[in-house]
Design an enzyme around this catalytic site. Sequence first.
Site, PDB file in Angstrom:
ATOM      1  N   CYS A  46     -14.720  45.662  94.173  1.00  0.00           N
ATOM      2  CA  CYS A  46     -15.771  44.962  93.433  1.00  0.00           C
ATOM      3  C   CYS A  46     -16.634  45.893  92.588  1.00  0.00           C
ATOM      4  O   CYS A  46     -17.521  45.424  91.872  1.00  0.00           O
ATOM      5  CB  CYS A  46     -16.642  44.168  94.406  1.00  0.00           C
ATOM      6  SG  CYS A  46     -15.827  42.685  95.050  1.00  0.00           S
ATOM      7  N   GLY A  72     -23.947  30.955  87.226  1.00  0.00           N
ATOM      8  CA  GLY A  72     -24.583  32.208  87.586  1.00  0.00           C
ATOM      9  C   GLY A  72     -24.651  32.485  89.066  1.00  0.00           C
ATOM     10  O   GLY A  72     -24.857  33.615  89.464  1.00  0.00           O
ATOM     11  N   MET A  73     -24.505  31.494  89.924  1.00  0.00           N
ATOM     12  CA  MET A  73     -24.473  31.748  91.353  1.00  0.00           C
ATOM     13  C   MET A  73     -23.026  31.934  91.792  1.00  0.00           C
ATOM     14  O   MET A  73     -22.135  32.143  90.994  1.00  0.00           O
ATOM     15  CB  MET A  73     -25.190  30.632  92.112  1.00  0.00           C
ATOM     16  CG  MET A  73     -26.707  30.703  91.986  1.00  0.00           C
ATOM     17  SD  MET A  73     -27.432  32.299  92.496  1.00  0.00           S
ATOM     18  CE  MET A  73     -27.134  32.287  94.256  1.00  0.00           C
ATOM     19  N   ASP A  97     -12.301  35.137  91.789  1.00  0.00           N
ATOM     20  CA  ASP A  97     -12.637  36.551  91.901  1.00  0.00           C
ATOM     21  C   ASP A  97     -11.346  37.358  91.871  1.00  0.00           C
ATOM     22  O   ASP A  97     -10.316  36.889  92.366  1.00  0.00           O
ATOM     23  CB  ASP A  97     -13.396  36.833  93.204  1.00  0.00           C
ATOM     24  CG  ASP A  97     -14.429  37.935  93.044  1.00  0.00           C
ATOM     25  OD1 ASP A  97     -14.192  38.860  92.237  1.00  0.00           O
ATOM     26  OD2 ASP A  97     -15.465  37.888  93.732  1.00  0.00           O
ATOM     27  N   ASP A 120     -17.050  33.438  98.586  1.00  0.00           N
ATOM     28  CA  ASP A 120     -17.999  32.668  97.778  1.00  0.00           C
ATOM     29  C   ASP A 120     -18.135  31.237  98.291  1.00  0.00           C
ATOM     30  O   ASP A 120     -19.235  30.673  98.307  1.00  0.00           O
ATOM     31  CB  ASP A 120     -17.569  32.659  96.310  1.00  0.00           C
ATOM     32  CG  ASP A 120     -17.875  33.964  95.603  1.00  0.00           C
ATOM     33  OD1 ASP A 120     -18.743  34.705  96.090  1.00  0.00           O
ATOM     34  OD2 ASP A 120     -17.249  34.250  94.575  1.00  0.00           O
ATOM     35  N   GLY A 171      -0.474  27.850  94.146  1.00  0.00           N
ATOM     36  CA  GLY A 171      -0.130  28.214  92.779  1.00  0.00           C
ATOM     37  C   GLY A 171      -0.800  29.505  92.389  1.00  0.00           C
ATOM     38  O   GLY A 171      -1.359  30.213  93.228  1.00  0.00           O
ATOM     39  N   GLN A 173      -0.880  32.873  89.151  1.00  0.00           N
ATOM     40  CA  GLN A 173      -0.324  33.530  87.972  1.00  0.00           C
ATOM     41  C   GLN A 173      -0.050  34.990  88.309  1.00  0.00           C
ATOM     42  O   GLN A 173      -0.867  35.653  88.948  1.00  0.00           O
ATOM     43  CB  GLN A 173      -1.317  33.439  86.806  1.00  0.00           C
ATOM     44  CG  GLN A 173      -0.904  34.183  85.550  1.00  0.00           C
ATOM     45  CD  GLN A 173       0.118  33.409  84.727  1.00  0.00           C
ATOM     46  OE1 GLN A 173       1.067  32.858  85.266  1.00  0.00           O
ATOM     47  NE2 GLN A 173      -0.072  33.361  83.421  1.00  0.00           N
ATOM     48  N   THR A 174       1.110  35.488  87.898  1.00  0.00           N
ATOM     49  CA  THR A 174       1.472  36.889  88.088  1.00  0.00           C
ATOM     50  C   THR A 174       1.862  37.482  86.743  1.00  0.00           C
ATOM     51  O   THR A 174       2.704  36.916  86.040  1.00  0.00           O
ATOM     52  CB  THR A 174       2.636  37.029  89.085  1.00  0.00           C
ATOM     53  OG1 THR A 174       2.280  36.405  90.316  1.00  0.00           O
ATOM     54  CG2 THR A 174       2.947  38.492  89.348  1.00  0.00           C
ATOM     55  N   ASP A 278     -23.204  35.945  99.007  1.00  0.00           N
ATOM     56  CA  ASP A 278     -22.415  37.013  99.619  1.00  0.00           C
ATOM     57  C   ASP A 278     -22.652  38.305  98.851  1.00  0.00           C
ATOM     58  O   ASP A 278     -22.977  38.301  97.669  1.00  0.00           O
ATOM     59  CB  ASP A 278     -20.927  36.661  99.716  1.00  0.00           C
ATOM     60  CG  ASP A 278     -20.256  36.493  98.362  1.00  0.00           C
ATOM     61  OD1 ASP A 278     -20.933  36.094  97.397  1.00  0.00           O
ATOM     62  OD2 ASP A 278     -19.045  36.745  98.283  1.00  0.00           O
TER      63      ASP A 278
END
Length: 398
Positions: A46, A72-73, A97, A120, A171, A173-174, A278
């Site tokens: 992070c 924003g939260m 994230d 979250d 599902g 995405q790669t 968090d």
Amino acid sequence: MSHKRPQSSAGESNGAVDLKTPRFDPVSLGLPAEFQLTDYTRLKGCSCKLPQPKLLALLQELSATPGQKDVGMDCSIVPLHHTNSKGEALFLVSTTDFFFPSVSDPFLQGQIGAANVLSDLYSMGIPDCDTMLMLLAASTEMDEHERLITTREIMKGFAERARLATTTVTGGQTVMNPWPLIGGVAMAVVSEAEMVRPTGLLCAGDILVLTKPLGCQVAVNLKQWLLRPSPLYEEAIAGHISPEEIEELYNMATDSMRRLNREGARLMRKHGAHGATDVTGFGILGHANNFGAAQAVGDAPRSLCLVLERLPMFKTAVAASKQMNDKYRLLEGYSAETSGGLLVAFPSTTAAAAFCAELTAVDGGCPSWIVGHVEDRATNAVDGVYARLKDGYEIVEV
């Protein structure tokens, strides 16, 4: 040779009572003995987030867009055109994230990635995730054999934490990218009674609790320097902190990062929490400030300040920070955390203490700490400051 991982028992539900992080053995996976996932990125976990002031400036523009809700939260909260069997309105709560590797082991990185995405939702008091999507980038800097193995292991680790959270990956995405990347999306459909919004209830006198220690960014950097020594390691750490202490710190930090905040989500509702966030890339003071600032908007704005009086930190991370002149700003409260704990506000010390005691009992013995309180914001407070460290705050070494 197969690379066996500990399996969670049927009775485990929170990610804290499974076995400790296994030692990473690249050879058992068919990788070179010297392989380290963190060699393929410069930013870790992070700590790759856009600096908070720049992000908040961008979010102010986004918040002005008609139809945006709760921008924003930690999560997006959108009302649905549906009700449950009781006739109660339903909301789609979603979050996304992703980040670059912070640990050497790709399976462990997948576990941490999933725990971080789910966190979250958990900060909203929502213990049950309806579905997850996985976002993954395979590194173009690896050869095809290494890329296949690491991608497989990251996906396995992510899916294992999802199963432990009693949800499924449906599902994603790669893609290909120079640096590996892992993250995803977590979603839940809930009624108002099934979540704890981060705004609207917080008030002066509330008691703050933190559910995980601080110092993960320091831990993962020390571990990498142990394997790939840097000038800073040679100058400030070698001879002062032993390799054994660094290994112990790293193991404690990775156990913490892969541990789900699920039980904390369940118990914060039970004990009447007024809200939570968090602690991740902005550090505890950054996220506390965002939490406090969020109270100043909405239908019933309050001008509040979150005061942090004592902070739990991994003891070796504290020692290393002092040796490095607090390079990662751990002692200032701004060191990035990856899959960090919940910062929860309760209406009384009694409620906060009851939450801490019950969480320790059901979460594998892992402690939580009362870390501060909420007070009315001073009329002469610096613009934009909604949280502060108390002068001479206490460090609780873990």
